[in-house]
Scaffold this motif. Structure first.
Motif, PDB file in Angstrom:
ATOM      1  N   ILE A 127      13.023  -3.722  25.846  1.00 52.25           N
ATOM      2  CA  ILE A 127      13.068  -4.879  24.942  1.00 52.25           C
ATOM      3  C   ILE A 127      14.098  -4.640  23.851  1.00 52.25           C
ATOM      4  N   ARG A 128      14.068  -3.422  23.290  1.00 54.40           N
ATOM      5  CA  ARG A 128      15.023  -3.105  22.215  1.00 54.40           C
ATOM      6  C   ARG A 128      16.451  -3.286  22.699  1.00 54.40           C
ATOM      7  N   GLU A 129      16.724  -2.759  23.890  1.00 53.21           N
ATOM      8  CA  GLU A 129      18.101  -2.818  24.382  1.00 53.21           C
ATOM      9  C   GLU A 129      18.531  -4.257  24.656  1.00 53.21           C
ATOM     10  N   ALA A 130      17.641  -5.007  25.317  1.00 51.85           N
ATOM     11  CA  ALA A 130      18.014  -6.393  25.647  1.00 51.85           C
ATOM     12  C   ALA A 130      18.037  -7.270  24.401  1.00 51.85           C
ATOM     13  N   ALA A 131      17.198  -6.912  23.421  1.00 58.02           N
ATOM     14  CA  ALA A 131      17.100  -7.763  22.225  1.00 58.02           C
ATOM     15  C   ALA A 131      18.312  -7.625  21.326  1.00 58.02           C
ATOM     16  N   SER A 132      19.148  -6.609  21.586  1.00 56.62           N
ATOM     17  CA  SER A 132      20.330  -6.470  20.739  1.00 56.62           C
ATOM     18  C   SER A 132      21.444  -7.415  21.189  1.00 56.62           C
ATOM     19  N   ALA A 133      21.230  -8.134  22.302  1.00 55.10           N
ATOM     20  CA  ALA A 133      22.240  -9.112  22.749  1.00 55.10           C
ATOM     21  C   ALA A 133      22.421 -10.179  21.660  1.00 55.10           C
ATOM     22  N   PRO A 134      23.661 -10.652  21.467  1.00 55.16           N
ATOM     23  CA  PRO A 134      23.933 -11.532  20.326  1.00 55.16           C
ATOM     24  C   PRO A 134      23.150 -12.847  20.321  1.00 55.16           C
ATOM     25  N   HIS A 135      22.746 -13.348  21.510  1.00 55.49           N
ATOM     26  CA  HIS A 135      22.078 -14.649  21.523  1.00 55.49           C
ATOM     27  C   HIS A 135      20.578 -14.545  21.234  1.00 55.49           C
ATOM     28  N   VAL A 136      20.047 -13.301  21.103  1.00 50.34           N
ATOM     29  CA  VAL A 136      18.596 -13.164  20.904  1.00 50.34           C
ATOM     30  C   VAL A 136      18.285 -13.062  19.410  1.00 50.34           C
ATOM     31  N   PRO A 137      17.516 -14.017  18.863  1.00 52.82           N
ATOM     32  CA  PRO A 137      17.167 -13.932  17.438  1.00 52.82           C
ATOM     33  C   PRO A 137      16.414 -12.629  17.147  1.00 52.82           C
ATOM     34  N   SER A 138      16.643 -12.073  15.987  1.00 52.56           N
ATOM     35  CA  SER A 138      16.056 -10.785  15.619  1.00 52.56           C
ATOM     36  C   SER A 138      14.526 -10.808  15.760  1.00 52.56           C
TER      37      SER A 138
END
Ligand code: GLU
Length: 331
Positions: A130-141
């Protein structure tokens, strides 16, 4: 699954919650819902006093509920300590306190409703994924990046074969939900695909708090404001389950001088700690009540003494910073 408007009625149906119609209830209800993980500290006690004052000044009932679902941290003996702490401070409650660990069936019923309505999916993600994928620019923090939302049948079969038990997530269309807090005013957040049941089988806080407050007919939720940002999630779940939303009042946190939320490591912060320093319960109540911005008539008071003077408008909507080791002067 379409959007909320496509569902019959207000929600997915929640007939098993025996909440009487509000019109039929003579009084409203507030509550305090501690996690029995240790002694209450002055931050928790301050929230409890505020919740009690909100409820009792309105002539409402006041309930105590132990949020003890996490077997890793919750202990029965802490319930007794917490109860004693509250009683020492002159707080009382109506009826017998409930334990969430004895209400699992209700949470599973609510989950079953959401599953039936097509509102859920299983998620096998580790925190790291989740951490790795959540760092993608389109994913809200802080939002779940949706990895398990669109798995193919093959990918699902692979994950099932791994034997790892999945979490259950809410399938949302990222609705932008506004709530109006009594102290903070309007607050909006986009609601993501939050966890409803953890991989270890434990129903998640964001679901159970909604199920319990609705089932217990709690109409005003008063708690610490670290939960303000989660409240749009709760509002969304109330709407989906067809339950009436309560009102919310989020009381500012007590911070330590290092800017962190006050914790036991910051010094003499529990009631026994303060008593060892010869502070009476009345003095603790006076300091905590004054810190909320309320007018305190004496050096030592009990919550009943300030009930007539209580008004939510007086509450200071900023964190209270406290250095427990310097409390002798300020206390
Ligand atoms: N159990 C939570 C806590 O001890 C409070 C949750 C709530 O009041 O909704 O911080």
């Amino acid at each position: 699954m379409g959007d909320d408007a496509s569902l019959p009625g207000a929600g997915v149906g929640f007939s098993h919650v025996p909440a009487p119609a509000r019109e039929d209830r003579p009084v409203s209800r507030g509550r305090f819902a501690p996690s029995p993980t240790g002694r209450l500290h002055v931050g928790n006690l301050r929230t409890a006093i505020a919740a009690w004052l909100f409820a009792r000044s309105a002539g409402s009932e006041f309930l105590l509920r132990f949020e003890d679902l996490d077997p890793g941290t919750a202990r029965r003996e802490h319930e007794d300590d917490q109860r004693r702490d509250l009683e020492m401070l002159g707080l009382d409650w109506d009826g017998v306190p409930v334990r969430q660990s004895e209400r699992i069936e209700r949470y599973e019923d609510a989950l079953a409703d959401l599953v039936r309505a097509g509102r859920t999916y299983r998620c096998w993600c580790s925190r790291r994924e989740i951490r790795e994928a959540a760092s993608a620019p389109h994913v809200p923090s802080g939002h779940y990046p949706g990895i398990c939302r669109h798995l193919t049948a093959r990918q699902i079969a692979d994950r099932e074969a791994s034997g790892k038990p999945p979490a259950l997530r809410l399938r949302t269309d990222a609705p932008d939900i506004e709530i109006v807090d009594r102290l903070h005013g309007p607050h909006r957040e986009v609601v993501d695909d939050l966890v409803l049941r953890r991989g270890d089988g434990i129903p998640a806080y964001n679901l159970v708090v909604v199920v319990d407050d609705a089932a217990q007919s709690v109409e005003e939720v008063v708690r610490a404001d670290d939960l303000l940002s989660s409240t749009p999630r709760h509002a969304h779940l109330y709407d989906l389950l067809g339950l009436p939303r309560p009102s919310w009042a989020h009381v500012p946190l007590v911070l330590a001088p290092d800017g962190e939320r006050l914790a036991k490591r910051h010094g003499s912060v529990t009631l026994p700690d303060r008593e060892a320093l010869e502070d009476s319960p009345g003095r603790v109540v006076a300091v905590l009540t004054a810190s909320l911005g309320l007018d305190v008539p004496e050096r030592e008071v009990m919550p009943h003494d300030v009930l007539d003077r209580f008004s939510a408008d007086q509450i200071v909507v900023a964190p209270w910073t406290l250095s427990p080791d310097e409390l002798r002067d300020r206390w």
